[in-house]
Design a protein around this motif. Structure first.
Motif, PDB file in Angstrom:
ATOM      1  N   HIS A 130       0.800  -1.229   0.000  1.00 40.27           N
ATOM      2  CA  HIS A 130       0.000   0.000   0.000  1.00 40.27           C
ATOM      3  C   HIS A 130       0.836   1.285   0.000  1.00 40.27           C
ATOM      4  N   GLY A 131       2.153   1.178   0.135  1.00 41.96           N
ATOM      5  CA  GLY A 131       3.009   2.346  -0.013  1.00 41.96           C
ATOM      6  C   GLY A 131       3.266   3.158   1.234  1.00 41.96           C
ATOM      7  N   THR A 132       2.512   2.950   2.298  1.00 36.16           N
ATOM      8  CA  THR A 132       2.746   3.684   3.550  1.00 36.16           C
ATOM      9  C   THR A 132       3.869   3.006   4.325  1.00 36.16           C
ATOM     10  N   ASP A 133       4.806   3.802   4.848  1.00 39.05           N
ATOM     11  CA  ASP A 133       5.973   3.244   5.551  1.00 39.05           C
ATOM     12  C   ASP A 133       5.573   2.834   6.967  1.00 39.05           C
ATOM     13  N   TRP A 134       4.894   1.708   7.069  1.00 41.59           N
ATOM     14  CA  TRP A 134       4.428   1.267   8.385  1.00 41.59           C
ATOM     15  C   TRP A 134       5.567   0.870   9.326  1.00 41.59           C
ATOM     16  N   PRO A 135       6.647   0.248   8.862  1.00 44.02           N
ATOM     17  CA  PRO A 135       7.741  -0.021   9.810  1.00 44.02           C
ATOM     18  C   PRO A 135       8.236   1.236  10.516  1.00 44.02           C
ATOM     19  N   ALA A 182      -2.487   8.048   9.807  1.00 43.53           N
ATOM     20  CA  ALA A 182      -1.686   7.416   8.747  1.00 43.53           C
ATOM     21  C   ALA A 182      -2.490   6.416   7.927  1.00 43.53           C
ATOM     22  N   GLY A 183      -3.703   6.092   8.379  1.00 40.05           N
ATOM     23  CA  GLY A 183      -4.551   5.208   7.592  1.00 40.05           C
ATOM     24  C   GLY A 183      -4.995   3.945   8.276  1.00 40.05           C
ATOM     25  N   LEU A 184      -4.518   3.694   9.505  1.00 42.10           N
ATOM     26  CA  LEU A 184      -4.895   2.476  10.227  1.00 42.10           C
ATOM     27  C   LEU A 184      -6.151   2.769  11.053  1.00 42.10           C
TER      28      LEU A 184
END
Length: 786
Positions: A130-135, A182-184
């Motif tokens: 999905h492109g979001t830098d979740w780490p 952030a989208g979560l």
């Protein structure tokens, strides 16, 4: 060890919680900045050999514990690793995956090695899809909370005091909208609905993620590694609790927190379920090294054999010592002392130097002047049994306390949320002179404290027993000089969060001054001297013990000749001249290795607040030799060897040998492996770049303004900007002792034996200054040349 389990849980649940315990035990502890102690980053992998550790770290961290293969190719091409070294390493390897012969090994040496890749976390998978830098979002979110949670006095308030780490995080996370922004979406509700204990949270998350007891050990380890230094700090908390006979669950609390994030991310991206199931199957596969990892381990062994070959060639039969030396100086075994000892013996040929652990055998809990807190001045493997404090008057004590309280109040005023802004506006310009002093390298250096002394009540017999034990362990049982120096060491640095890492590891990351001064006072005590003959030791009446402090950044030695008799004034004046001359020689040698240094400017690095490399510390350490000084005297060992004085003739029951193997050797191995890990696996075990460090919580550093805590040595401590300053070799231990005596010690200390059996240390014995035998892991001794 870490979790409180119910007797009624299922085998499946017990397996998962057991995996959590195993994953927590695989994390090395990271000591706070106030008393940084070198710890082997492979402490949790000592039951593995190097290829197996490589397989584990590849899976959980995407890193290899072995330097890149191209480095070995360069060493072979330069002739530093010979065919004999390669052949010996190949023969030693017991893996069925090893090359069949030397020619095949050399073919593999010249073939490219696959890059290590970690199994991805769900945060990695979601980021790729999905492109979001979740780490990065996860690391930053947990890091912001952890910085407040684990603060040791830097912050003015602590969130959720009195709660366990897991409960405190839940209270904080349900109000943190960053993940949702952030989208979560629904993350706060997910936290609110999570189980109320870490055990239940781990079990629920494991079920949601499809983790089985077979997959959980490395899956959990992977998530703890993802937390970086925060996991290592939590492991230190459990280490501290275990040393005191208790337990601490913070590390598994962190695992539960990280699992809840994974659980939420899978719910956020259910399309990744199939891909994630494949990752779980990979985690469930047995950990087995690849043929390439076996080859790299053989090449690592060959590089260590090459170093040993050069060291062995230097050793020679010992020469007899003078009947009574003009001076005796007992230094810490720290490798930086090797250079200074060699210089001192050069300018004073009649002097004798010895090596001993820098706490000088005194397990001290020291209370500084004006403080109610006792500092442990001893190796972290030991517990203090003696107390020491400064000699001071009540008026002086009160004055120090007032000054300290004033400094704390002033500091809080400068840092408080509101007054800090007014402080900068009003008082900031007044700090211009102080900043200018630092920029010019003219910052003030600390002055010595009042003379410390033993405060534990003891009668003369007890003093004599302690003194006799220390003297016997040092080998100072007869022929003592008129002046015997006890030389602790410390380092003068400025504006350096890792200052304690330059101090004495045997003193718990503190200066060795206290231990040296306390022991000198004990050995000069008339009651002690009267009691020593009962232990077979008679000190000459004219022998004076003098404490000293070797500043390893400036190579200046300060003498603490407390109440020295007037008759010793000429001896002390001559000693001072010798030490000054030896310091000049040492600075000249060290200046050749430090970027931008000259003999005239090297000492100024101690007061330069912009200096990222005030000295090299213990970079380059490669060997530990326990033998009479005559075995190594006159040899240029390059500041790479821990030199411990040991005479088998004075140790008929080999109790001193056991002490050497179970304490100084282990501490030296931790130091060596910390430098090794910070060099070959810097992203995980290194401290990062000093130029962007910020101290957080008073316990460690982060790069920038948040995220993962960085444990280990900074990049500038092991790299000169062009190439590594540390040669990553596993420590070579050489003992002047019979193999049968070494075997007996290892049989009584299986944890130490494991270090040799799994190849984390090399072990050789000496006899009359020559190599006698080499220990082959799990295959016993072989005579060299046989």
């Amino acid at each position: 060890m870490f979790l409180d389990r119910s007797n009624l849980m299922t085998d499946h649940a017990a397996g998962l919680l057991g995996a959590a315990t195993a994953a927590a035990a695989a994390i090395p502890p990271a000591f706070p900045l106030a008393a940084t102690v070198a710890v082997s980053p492979f402490l949790g992998q000592t039951d593995d050999d190097l290829p197996q550790a490589a397989a584990r770290l590849t899976r959980v961290a995407g890193l290899s514990p072995i330097r890149p293969r191209e480095d070995f190719r360069a060493l072979v091409a330069a002739g530093r690793i010979s065919d004999d070294d390669l052949a010996a390493a190949l023969i030693t390897c017991t893996s069925p995956l090893k090359p069949v012969d030397l020619a095949t090994l050399k073919l593999r040496l010249n073939a490219p090695a696959p890059a290590p890749r970690a199994l991805p976390t769900l945060a990695d998978l979601v980021a790729r899809r999905h492109g979001t830098d979740w780490p990065q979002i996860v690391a930053r979110s947990i890091g912001l909370w952890a910085a407040g949670r684990f603060d040791q006095g830097q912050a003015l308030w602590t969130p959720a005091p009195g709660l366990g780490a897991f409960a405190a995080w839940r209270e904080w996370a349900v109000n943190d909208l960053t993940p949702e922004i952030a989208g979560l979406r629904g993350f706060c509700a997910h936290i609110a609905a999570a189980p109320d204990t870490p055990d239940r949270a781990i079990l629920r998350a494991a079920a949601s993620l499809g983790l089985t007891p077979d997959a959980a050990p490395t899956a959990f380890h992977r998530l703890l590694v993802d937390l970086g230094g925060w996991a290592q700090h939590a492991r230190w908390l459990s280490w501290q609790a275990e040393q005191a006979g208790g337990t601490d669950t913070t590390l598994t609390d962190l695992l539960a927190i990280r699992l809840i994030w994974e659980e939420a991310l899978l719910a956020h991206a259910p399309d990744l379920a199939e891909g994630w199931a494949g990752i779980v199957r990979d985690h469930a596969r047995p950990l087995e090294p690849s043929p390439d990892q076996v080859v790299d381990a053989i090449l690592q062994e060959a590089s260590e054999r090459a170093y040993q070959r050069g060291l062995i060639a230097q050793l020679s039969a010992p020469r007899p010592a003078a009947a009574r030396p003009a001076l005796q100086a007992v230094f810490c075994i720290d490798v930086r002392s090797e250079v200074f000892r060699r210089a001192l013996e050069r300018v004073a040929p009649d002097a004798e130097t010895l090596g001993f652990a820098g706490f000088f055998g005194l397990p001290l809990a020291y209370r500084p002047q004006g403080s109610d807190l006792a500092e442990a001045h001893l190796p972290v493997l030991l517990a203090p049994s003696l107390s020491a404090r400064d000699r001071t008057t009540d008026d002086a004590e009160a004055h120090v306390r007032i000054v300290a309280r004033t400094a704390r109040a002033w500091g809080r005023f400068r840092q408080a949320a509101v007054s800090s802004f007014a402080f900068v506006e009003a008082a900031g310009p007044l700090y211009g002179a102080k900043l200018l002093q630092g920029a010019l390298g003219r910052a003030k250096t600390p002055t010595a404290t009042a003379a410390p002394h033993l405060s534990t009540p003891m009668d003369p017999a007890e003093k004599g027993a302690i003194a006799a034990g220390v003297l016997r362990a040092m080998g100072l049982v007869g022929g003592q000089a008129r002046v015997v120096l006890l030389v602790g060491h410390g380092a003068s640095v400025t504006n350096n969060p890792h200052e304690s890492a330059y101090h004495c590891g045997a003193c718990g990351g503190r200066s060795g001054e206290v231990s040296a001064r306390v022991l000198a006072g004990l050995l000069n005590d008339p009651d002690t001297r009267d009691a020593l003959p009962a232990h077979g030791i008679a000190l000459p009446d004219d022998t004076l013990f003098v404490a000293a402090l070797h500043d390893t950044t400036t190579d200046r030695v300060t003498l603490f000749a407390d109440d020295a008799p007037a008759g010793h004034a000429p001896d002390l004046a001559r000693t001072t001249d010798w030490l000054a001359a030896a310091g000049a020689l040492t600075r000249a040698e060290r200046a050749e290795c430090l970027p931008g240094a000259t003999p005239a400017t090297i000492a100024a690095r101690a007061t330069d607040w912009a200096e990222t490399r005030p000295e090299w510390g213990l970079a380059g350490c490669a060997a530990f030799i326990a033998a009479p000084r005559a075995t190594t005297r006159g040899l240029d060992l390059g500041g790479r060897v821990f030199l411990h004085s040991y005479d088998r003739a004075l140790d008929p029951d080999f109790k001193v040998l056991e002490l050497v193997l179970t304490a100084p050797v282990v501490v030296a191995s931790w130091i060596s492996l910390q430098y090794y890990g910070s060099t070959v696996a810097a992203p995980l075990f290194g401290g990062g770049n000093k130029l962007i460090h910020n101290v957080t919580g008073g316990i460690g550093v982060v790069e920038g303004n948040g995220g993962r805590l960085r444990a280990g040595l900074p990049w500038q401590a092991v790299h000169d900007g062009t190439r590594p300053a540390h040669d990553p070799l596993r420590l070579t231990v050489m003992l002047d002792a019979p193999t049968s005596a070494v075997d007996a010690v290892l049989a009584r200390n299986p944890q130490v034996a494991t270090l040799f059996d799994n190849g984390w240390l090399h072990l050789l014995t000496l006899d009359a200054g020559r190599i006698d035998a080499r220990y082959h892991p799990r295959n016993g001794w072989r005579r060299e040349g046989a």
